[in-house]
Design an enzyme around this catalytic site. Structure first.
Site, PDB file in Angstrom:
ATOM      1  N   CYS A 219      30.404  79.386  56.267  1.00 17.64           N
ATOM      2  CA  CYS A 219      30.989  79.695  57.570  1.00 17.64           C
ATOM      3  C   CYS A 219      32.210  80.501  57.228  1.00 17.64           C
ATOM      4  O   CYS A 219      32.856  80.738  56.077  1.00 17.64           O
ATOM      5  CB  CYS A 219      31.220  78.791  58.363  1.00 17.64           C
ATOM      6  SG  CYS A 219      32.245  77.591  57.605  1.00 17.64           S
TER       7      CYS A 219
ATOM      8  N   CYS B 268      25.269  80.913   7.287  1.00 15.99           N
ATOM      9  CA  CYS B 268      26.043  79.522   7.192  1.00 15.99           C
ATOM     10  C   CYS B 268      26.748  79.208   8.375  1.00 15.99           C
ATOM     11  O   CYS B 268      26.744  80.115   9.461  1.00 15.99           O
ATOM     12  CB  CYS B 268      27.292  79.889   6.197  1.00 15.99           C
ATOM     13  SG  CYS B 268      28.193  81.094   6.242  1.00 15.99           S
TER      14      CYS B 268
ATOM     15  N   CYS C  37      29.479  81.674   9.860  1.00 19.09           N
ATOM     16  CA  CYS C  37      28.662  82.763  10.680  1.00 19.09           C
ATOM     17  C   CYS C  37      28.496  82.388  12.319  1.00 19.09           C
ATOM     18  O   CYS C  37      29.047  83.115  13.159  1.00 19.09           O
ATOM     19  CB  CYS C  37      27.412  83.249  10.178  1.00 19.09           C
ATOM     20  SG  CYS C  37      27.472  83.653   8.618  1.00 19.09           S
TER      21      CYS C  37
ATOM     22  N   ASP D 151      26.074 119.613  52.866  1.00 23.43           N
ATOM     23  CA  ASP D 151      26.087 120.866  51.946  1.00 23.43           C
ATOM     24  C   ASP D 151      25.187 121.037  50.913  1.00 23.43           C
ATOM     25  O   ASP D 151      25.082 121.809  50.042  1.00 23.43           O
ATOM     26  CB  ASP D 151      27.615 120.634  51.121  1.00 23.43           C
ATOM     27  CG  ASP D 151      27.449 119.525  50.120  1.00 23.43           C
ATOM     28  OD1 ASP D 151      26.652 118.668  50.344  1.00 23.43           O
ATOM     29  OD2 ASP D 151      28.197 119.386  48.965  1.00 23.43           O
TER      30      ASP D 151
END
Length: 631
Positions: free
Chosen positions: A23, A90, A93, A511
């Protein structure tokens, strides 16, 4: 002393999808909470699109924004993506990938799995794309690809799903509420019904049956009003759910007392309002269902634009052509476009020639010639040739993505008139609850007997009837419907307030010729020199043009078919780029092209030159045709 100049950071526009707003008072609370955060400005909360747009001075504000919304009870909608990560060997990483992905603004949760070489990322929908995640992981030295992407269903599909769920709830609630309504109110309409209940199952059994059915309605389909309404009320921020929860709760509890603990009420006040609670829940759910369905339909503009996006792209990887998801495309990829395919992203042609239909972008009906060095735009359609291009803009940077973003911003814009609505609705729900309390007190002290019953009914009526949803939804829904309908007719709004300003527009100047045409050329005039008749001439010209893929050629062929001119065969077709086409039809040579083509072939056009000038003055394109050397 030289004055030191401090450069303020450029504010960034972000948009968040918000859950739980029902709301206008919800909109007001979200608006206030966001404006209270340091570095956040220009907040625009839209109930119809369920989004909040704002400017932030730095992306580091995003976690504060997300947390503030969560605490308020209106969390940002989240999505999930699963990535396949390469080169992880590993635990360190894993940590680096985790850190890289978590650093992307808008990422909420990251779970990297070394064994399966995957990363599951939960992020705020709209703030992050899978290409952002792939880019971040790749920058950290771990190339990633999309395993599965669940960025959430599009808005229309999500609202359709919500509408279907609400339809089931409404149907279930209505089936249960109908007997309650008929049992209790039937006696008021037809006195014999009341007597029938008294002489068969009895009033107490009737009330027990109403209690069971109403309880299922309130705590089944209507459960959401209480799980959302009461917490909002206890936080001191009541919303529409709070009104429904308090109103129906009051009617239900009073009826429960009258049914199971009648001794606490005088005999004259022993009555039940189970039907009021059940029917109110059904009606409010019906309103929510209609609202969800309307919201889904108003997203048509965005859906049509999203439909222009390619889903996959064919790229060169390791010397081979492979098809990948559009989200996995990165800047610098070489993309292959076959005849008739939609171009995936913006780029620069490096090989091949073709005509590309760019009418979705420029409005011009005639496809543009594309060759090496020319730019192509994602969403446009390739013609009969084949192209290879270098991807220069991908993901959110493409022209089409920017157009979609502008239309979304226009739909979510807050018009000047919305400010007045917001100021009213901000205090609407608290004011309604205060008025309801005052109504109960007035009826208790000054109302006729039974005063308590009358007071309760009057108070509950105020709570239920005073729903601010329509007030809060009117303006944003009008914007969405207006922009959506305009998009269906080919008009896109870049700013939402342009809609409101259109009220005072008397003249519209265009245009571009392409924006007011049918989107394809048509033959308007066929001027014949002496000695030629229309059916034979048009038939021969169309025979040549039927072998060309040019849009003008198609227009001539369509005109010949419409005229009923017989289509004959053509041989030795030749296309002279920039000039025209030629072929042999029924043993005579037919040439069709510009005046320079006729001049090159030594054909005199002076007899028809005045007609060409007249046609060109109307803004039309004039072509010449010569049959057997005669114009």
């Amino acid at each position: 002393m030289e004055k030191q100049v401090t450069h303020m950071p450029e504010p960034k526009q972000i948009s968040l999808p918000i859950e739980g707003m029902s709301c206008a008072s919800c909109v007001g609370r979200v608006d206030r909470a966001l404006n209270a955060i340091d570095g956040v400005e220009d907040v625009s909360v839209n109930l119809a699109s369920e989004t909040a747009r704002m400017s932030v001075d730095a992306l580091k504000r995003i976690p504060d924004i997300i947390e503030s919304l969560r605490e308020l009870g209106y969390p940002a909608r989240k999505a999930r993506a699963e990535l396949t990560i390469a080169a992880m060997s590993c635990a360190s990483c894993v940590g680096r990938v985790d850190k890289a992905l978590a650093a992307v603004p808008g990422v909420v949760e990251v779970n990297v799995n070394l064994a399966s070489e995957t990363a599951t990322v939960v992020y705020v929908e709209g703030l992050v794309t899978t290409s952002d995640l792939i880019e971040s992981s790749g920058a950290a030295g771990y190339p990633a690809t999309v395993a599965t992407a669940q960025a959430g269903d599009d808005r229309v599909a999500r609202k359709e799903e919500e509408a279907q769920a609400l339809a089931k709830r409404v149907t279930f609630a209505a089936i249960l509420a109908l007997p309650v309504f008929l049992i209790e109110m039937g006696g008021h309409v037809i006195p014999a019904v009341h007597m029938l209940i008294e002489t068969t199952i009895g009033q107490q059994t009737s009330w027990l049956l109403q209690f069971v059915l109403t309880t299922i309605v309130l705590f089944g389909p209507g459960r959401t009003f209480y799980t959302k309404g009461f917490p909002a009320l206890f936080r001191g921020a009541p919303d529409m759910n709070s009104l429904v929860a308090v109103g129906t709760g009051a009617a239900y509890l009073y009826s429960v007392v009258a049914t199971f603990v009648p001794s606490v009420l005088p005999d004259t006040l022993r009555t039940v309002y189970f039907e009021a609670a059940a029917v109110i829940v059904v009606l409010i759910l019906l309103g929510r269902f209609l609202e969800a369905r309307a919201k889904g339909r108003t997203g048509a503009a965005i859906q049509k634009l999203l439909g222009l996006q390619a889903r996959t792209a064919r790229v060169m990887r390791d010397g081979e052509s492979v098809e990948i998801e559009i989200d996995a495309l990165v800047q610098g990829d070489i993309v292959i476009v076959r005849p008739g395919e939609r171009i995936a992203v913006d780029g620069e042609v490096i090989e091949g020639t073709s005509r590309v239909d760019e009418s979705m972008l420029t409005g011009e009906p005639i496809p543009a010639e594309k060759g090496a060095g020319d730019t192509v735009t994602g969403g446009t359609v390739n013609g009969a040739g084949s192209l290879q291009f270098l991807a220069t803009r991908v993901g959110a940077d493409t022209t089409l993505a920017q157009i979609i973003r502008m239309v979304e911003e226009a739909q979510g814009a807050k018009l000047p008139i919305q400010g007045l609505v917001d100021r009213i609705t901000l205090w609407f729900v608290p004011a309604v609850m205060a008025i309801a309390a005052a109504t109960v007190l007035v009826w208790l002290f000054f109302g006729p007997d039974p005063a308590l019953t009358m007071a309760l009914v009057a108070g509950v009526s105020v709570l239920i009837i005073a729903c601010p949803c329509a007030m809060g939804l009117a303006t944003p829904t009008s914007i969405m419907v207006g922009t959506g309908r305009a998009a269906e007719m080919g008009v896109l709004f870049r700013k939402g307030d342009a809609l409101q300003q259109l009220d005072s527009v008397d003249v519209v100047a265009l245009d571009k010729t392409g924006t007011v045409t049918e989107g394809r050329p048509a033959l308007t005039d066929l001027v014949l020199a002496e000695g030629f008749d229309r059916p034979t001439t048009l038939s021969k010209i169309a025979a040549v043009e039927s072998l060309s893929e040019h849009p003008v050629a198609d227009a001539i062929v369509r005109a010949a078919r419409a005229d009923g001119a017989p289509l004959v065969g053509a041989e030795g077709f030749q296309s002279v780029t920039g000039y025209g086409v030629r072929a042999v039809v029924e043993d005579v040579e037919v040439l069709v092209g510009a005046d320079r083509y006729m001049a090159r072939e030594g054909i005199d056009v002076s007899a028809l030159a005045p007609e060409e000038t007249k046609i060109a003055s109307k803004g039309r394109t004039a072509l010449y045709a010569a049959i057997d050397g005669r114009v």
